[in-house]
Design a protein around this motif. Structure first.
Motif, PDB file in Angstrom:
ATOM      1  N   SER A 198      46.652  47.671  40.365  1.00  0.00           N
ATOM      2  CA  SER A 198      47.891  46.964  40.290  1.00  0.00           C
ATOM      3  C   SER A 198      47.683  45.779  41.089  1.00  0.00           C
ATOM      4  O   SER A 198      47.927  44.635  40.808  1.00  0.00           O
ATOM      5  CB  SER A 198      49.122  47.827  40.459  1.00  0.00           C
ATOM      6  OG  SER A 198      49.026  48.799  39.292  1.00  0.00           O
ATOM      7  N   VAL A 199      47.275  46.208  42.458  1.00  0.00           N
ATOM      8  CA  VAL A 199      47.188  45.139  43.564  1.00  0.00           C
ATOM      9  C   VAL A 199      46.319  44.209  43.241  1.00  0.00           C
ATOM     10  O   VAL A 199      46.227  43.135  43.456  1.00  0.00           O
ATOM     11  CB  VAL A 199      47.123  45.939  44.686  1.00  0.00           C
ATOM     12  CG1 VAL A 199      47.008  44.770  46.042  1.00  0.00           C
ATOM     13  CG2 VAL A 199      48.397  46.701  45.190  1.00  0.00           C
ATOM     14  N   ALA A 200      45.113  44.803  42.877  1.00  0.00           N
ATOM     15  CA  ALA A 200      44.105  43.706  42.535  1.00  0.00           C
ATOM     16  C   ALA A 200      44.309  42.918  41.453  1.00  0.00           C
ATOM     17  O   ALA A 200      44.001  41.684  41.299  1.00  0.00           O
ATOM     18  CB  ALA A 200      42.676  44.566  41.974  1.00  0.00           C
ATOM     19  N   SER A 201      44.756  43.429  40.347  1.00  0.00           N
ATOM     20  CA  SER A 201      45.164  42.431  39.227  1.00  0.00           C
ATOM     21  C   SER A 201      46.324  41.362  39.655  1.00  0.00           C
ATOM     22  O   SER A 201      46.277  40.111  39.160  1.00  0.00           O
ATOM     23  CB  SER A 201      46.010  43.358  38.100  1.00  0.00           C
ATOM     24  OG  SER A 201      45.240  44.403  37.627  1.00  0.00           O
ATOM     25  N   ALA A 202      47.268  41.696  40.683  1.00  0.00           N
ATOM     26  CA  ALA A 202      48.217  40.547  41.147  1.00  0.00           C
ATOM     27  C   ALA A 202      47.459  39.645  41.898  1.00  0.00           C
ATOM     28  O   ALA A 202      47.734  38.463  41.572  1.00  0.00           O
ATOM     29  CB  ALA A 202      49.338  41.416  41.673  1.00  0.00           C
ATOM     30  N   VAL A 203      46.760  40.051  42.608  1.00  0.00           N
ATOM     31  CA  VAL A 203      45.742  39.056  43.394  1.00  0.00           C
ATOM     32  C   VAL A 203      44.880  37.899  42.584  1.00  0.00           C
ATOM     33  O   VAL A 203      44.944  36.921  42.758  1.00  0.00           O
ATOM     34  CB  VAL A 203      45.070  39.580  44.524  1.00  0.00           C
ATOM     35  CG1 VAL A 203      43.831  38.648  45.197  1.00  0.00           C
ATOM     36  CG2 VAL A 203      45.772  40.549  45.470  1.00  0.00           C
ATOM     37  N   ALA A 204      44.259  38.708  41.439  1.00  0.00           N
ATOM     38  CA  ALA A 204      43.527  38.028  40.710  1.00  0.00           C
ATOM     39  C   ALA A 204      44.339  36.997  39.814  1.00  0.00           C
ATOM     40  O   ALA A 204      43.689  35.834  39.750  1.00  0.00           O
ATOM     41  CB  ALA A 204      42.618  38.842  39.736  1.00  0.00           C
ATOM     42  N   LEU A 205      45.350  37.228  39.352  1.00  0.00           N
ATOM     43  CA  LEU A 205      46.323  36.258  38.280  1.00  0.00           C
ATOM     44  C   LEU A 205      46.712  35.115  39.370  1.00  0.00           C
ATOM     45  O   LEU A 205      46.885  34.113  38.922  1.00  0.00           O
ATOM     46  CB  LEU A 205      47.336  37.104  37.881  1.00  0.00           C
ATOM     47  CG  LEU A 205      47.090  37.963  36.715  1.00  0.00           C
ATOM     48  CD1 LEU A 205      48.317  38.772  36.344  1.00  0.00           C
ATOM     49  CD2 LEU A 205      46.539  37.265  35.613  1.00  0.00           C
ATOM     50  N   TYR A 206      46.868  35.470  40.691  1.00  0.00           N
ATOM     51  CA  TYR A 206      47.299  34.278  41.680  1.00  0.00           C
ATOM     52  C   TYR A 206      46.047  33.335  41.923  1.00  0.00           C
ATOM     53  O   TYR A 206      46.635  32.305  42.269  1.00  0.00           O
ATOM     54  CB  TYR A 206      48.017  35.056  42.945  1.00  0.00           C
ATOM     55  CG  TYR A 206      48.514  33.911  43.869  1.00  0.00           C
ATOM     56  CD1 TYR A 206      49.708  33.515  43.811  1.00  0.00           C
ATOM     57  CD2 TYR A 206      47.712  33.600  45.150  1.00  0.00           C
ATOM     58  CE1 TYR A 206      50.104  32.459  44.705  1.00  0.00           C
ATOM     59  CE2 TYR A 206      48.234  32.753  45.999  1.00  0.00           C
ATOM     60  CZ  TYR A 206      49.345  32.256  46.045  1.00  0.00           C
ATOM     61  OH  TYR A 206      49.987  31.390  46.380  1.00  0.00           O
ATOM     62  N   ILE A 207      44.986  33.813  41.996  1.00  0.00           N
ATOM     63  CA  ILE A 207      44.036  33.001  42.412  1.00  0.00           C
ATOM     64  C   ILE A 207      43.025  32.379  41.371  1.00  0.00           C
ATOM     65  O   ILE A 207      42.242  31.684  41.568  1.00  0.00           O
ATOM     66  CB  ILE A 207      43.048  33.792  43.434  1.00  0.00           C
ATOM     67  CG1 ILE A 207      42.281  34.791  42.646  1.00  0.00           C
ATOM     68  CG2 ILE A 207      44.040  34.025  44.697  1.00  0.00           C
ATOM     69  CD1 ILE A 207      41.349  35.532  43.827  1.00  0.00           C
ATOM     70  N   LEU A 208      43.265  32.832  40.114  1.00  0.00           N
ATOM     71  CA  LEU A 208      42.598  32.313  38.867  1.00  0.00           C
ATOM     72  C   LEU A 208      42.685  30.998  38.746  1.00  0.00           C
ATOM     73  O   LEU A 208      43.967  30.407  38.835  1.00  0.00           O
ATOM     74  CB  LEU A 208      42.963  33.089  37.543  1.00  0.00           C
ATOM     75  CG  LEU A 208      42.091  34.445  37.481  1.00  0.00           C
ATOM     76  CD1 LEU A 208      42.542  35.152  36.331  1.00  0.00           C
ATOM     77  CD2 LEU A 208      40.658  34.332  37.671  1.00  0.00           C
ATOM     78  N   PRO A 209      41.954  29.992  38.375  1.00  0.00           N
ATOM     79  CA  PRO A 209      42.178  28.519  37.935  1.00  0.00           C
ATOM     80  C   PRO A 209      43.143  28.515  36.699  1.00  0.00           C
ATOM     81  O   PRO A 209      43.189  29.571  35.751  1.00  0.00           O
ATOM     82  CB  PRO A 209      40.773  28.042  37.352  1.00  0.00           C
ATOM     83  CG  PRO A 209      39.830  29.033  38.044  1.00  0.00           C
ATOM     84  CD  PRO A 209      40.673  30.396  38.247  1.00  0.00           C
ATOM     85  N   LYS A 210      43.845  27.501  36.683  1.00  0.00           N
ATOM     86  CA  LYS A 210      44.897  27.457  35.541  1.00  0.00           C
ATOM     87  C   LYS A 210      44.025  27.357  34.173  1.00  0.00           C
ATOM     88  O   LYS A 210      44.749  27.852  33.092  1.00  0.00           O
ATOM     89  CB  LYS A 210      45.637  25.950  35.712  1.00  0.00           C
ATOM     90  CG  LYS A 210      46.703  25.858  36.663  1.00  0.00           C
ATOM     91  CD  LYS A 210      47.270  24.583  36.795  1.00  0.00           C
ATOM     92  CE  LYS A 210      48.487  24.847  37.836  1.00  0.00           C
ATOM     93  NZ  LYS A 210      49.112  23.599  37.656  1.00  0.00           N
ATOM     94  N   ASP A 211      42.983  26.908  33.922  1.00  0.00           N
ATOM     95  CA  ASP A 211      42.489  26.787  32.564  1.00  0.00           C
ATOM     96  C   ASP A 211      42.119  28.263  31.961  1.00  0.00           C
ATOM     97  O   ASP A 211      42.300  28.589  31.000  1.00  0.00           O
ATOM     98  CB  ASP A 211      41.078  26.190  32.411  1.00  0.00           C
ATOM     99  CG  ASP A 211      39.952  26.382  33.537  1.00  0.00           C
ATOM    100  OD1 ASP A 211      40.393  27.363  34.401  1.00  0.00           O
ATOM    101  OD2 ASP A 211      38.904  26.000  33.671  1.00  0.00           O
ATOM    102  N   ILE A 212      41.445  29.207  33.048  1.00  0.00           N
ATOM    103  CA  ILE A 212      41.272  30.624  32.774  1.00  0.00           C
ATOM    104  C   ILE A 212      42.669  31.330  32.597  1.00  0.00           C
ATOM    105  O   ILE A 212      42.684  32.227  31.577  1.00  0.00           O
ATOM    106  CB  ILE A 212      40.728  31.250  33.830  1.00  0.00           C
ATOM    107  CG1 ILE A 212      39.116  30.673  33.781  1.00  0.00           C
ATOM    108  CG2 ILE A 212      40.349  32.755  33.501  1.00  0.00           C
ATOM    109  CD1 ILE A 212      38.313  31.224  34.923  1.00  0.00           C
TER     110      ILE A 212
END
Length: 302
Positions: free
Chosen positions: A147-161
């Motif tokens: 859950s924590v890893a998913s939250a961090v990934a969604l925050y730092i992913l580029p907008k197009d992805i």
């Protein structure tokens, strides 16, 4: 009347401007121009959006209380909640990164948090099919870390992805509800599924279709809410079809050798004034007895 609306206290006027903007506030409040259709639609959308965000902050609380009070997650599908939580999280991140008004997506943030807790509770109170697969402690640790890893990934992913992930919420919404729908149909019961949560999601999806079309105009988000509405309607239909079935199945089932409190109260007056006599049973007579002399006799058979 305009003399009153044009001289409202500053904290009221500031609050109104912050919600519907200065243009619509001047038109609807100061000048009482109820014929301004655009501002009426925008104000209605804002009001619905704020109501949905507030409602979303407590939408899954009854579901949480049902699980905790019954110490059971019976009837709740773990894959369904995992996929639904992921869809909520992606929508919240996509809307935040695109700087949409918080009133158009805020409930997704609260639902993500509540669904994460429910998912952990489903792991903590496993059904018989999930029991003894692994220790509960490691499962909870893995789920929390994911859950924590998913939250961090969604925050730092580029907008197009992130835009591609938002498109993926359409099949996610579909597959998140299908396991729950299939499990309900197979068990002919909705188990611990909260009726309040299902009805709230139906109403919320209806309102979100209006607010998204009015304030955002994003076709991907609109399609996601439309699909979620159809699936939530199916869950609502199952709630209506299977309502009270668990109570009907349990009716009349009484533990052998036990009496209910009502039966004890009904029998108490009948037992007053009676003397109970307990007769001990006689010990059984042995089939073969020995003679006093110790000799054994046998009957001769011709």
């Amino acid at each position: 009347m305009t003399a009153v609306t044009q001289n409202l206290p500053k904290f009221i006027s500031d609050l109104g401007i912050s919600i519907i903007g200065e243009k619509c506030y001047s038109s609807l409040v100061k000048n009482l121009n109820v014929g301004d259709v655009d501002c009426l639609k925008y104000s209605l959308s804002k009001g619905l959006g704020i109501g949905i965000v507030v409602g979303g902050s407590i939408m899954k609380v009854p579901q949480l209380l049902l699980i905790l009070s019954g110490r059971s997650a019976r009837g709740l599908s773990l894959p369904a909640y995992v996929l639904e939580t992921l869809a909520y999280a992606i929508t919240a991140a996509y809307s935040y990164r695109n700087e949409f008004p918080f009133s158009t997506y805020g409930e997704n943030l609260f639902l993500t948090i509540q669904n994460t807790i429910i998912t952990l509770l489903i792991i903590y109170f496993p059904t018989p099919s999930l029991r003894n697969v692994q220790a509960i402690g490691p499962q909870l640790a893995i789920a929390s870390a994911a859950s924590v890893a998913s939250a961090v990934a969604l925050y730092i992913l580029p907008k197009d992805i992130l835009s591609l992930l938002q498109m993926a919420t359409l099949p996610l919404s579909l597959f998140s509800k299908l396991p729950q729908i299939m499990q309900n149909a197979r068990a002919q019961s909705t188990g611990q599924l909260s009726a309040f949560a299902v009805v709230s999601q139906i109403v919320g999806c209806l309102a979100r279709l209006f607010t998204t079309a009015t304030e955002v105009g994003d076709l991907i988000v609109t399609a996601g809410f439309a699909l979620a509405l159809v699936l939530n309607l199916l869950l609502g239909a199952q709630m209506w079809m299977y309502w009270g079935k668990d109570h009907r199945e349990d009716f009349g089932k009484t533990q052998i050798g036990s009496l209910s409190e009502k039966e004890k109260e009904d029998w108490a007056p009948e037992r007053q004034g009676r003397v109970e006599v307990v007769v001990t049973p006689k010990s059984p007579v042995p089939r073969h007895t020995a003679s006093p002399s110790g000799r054994k006799w046998a009957r001769k058979v011709d």
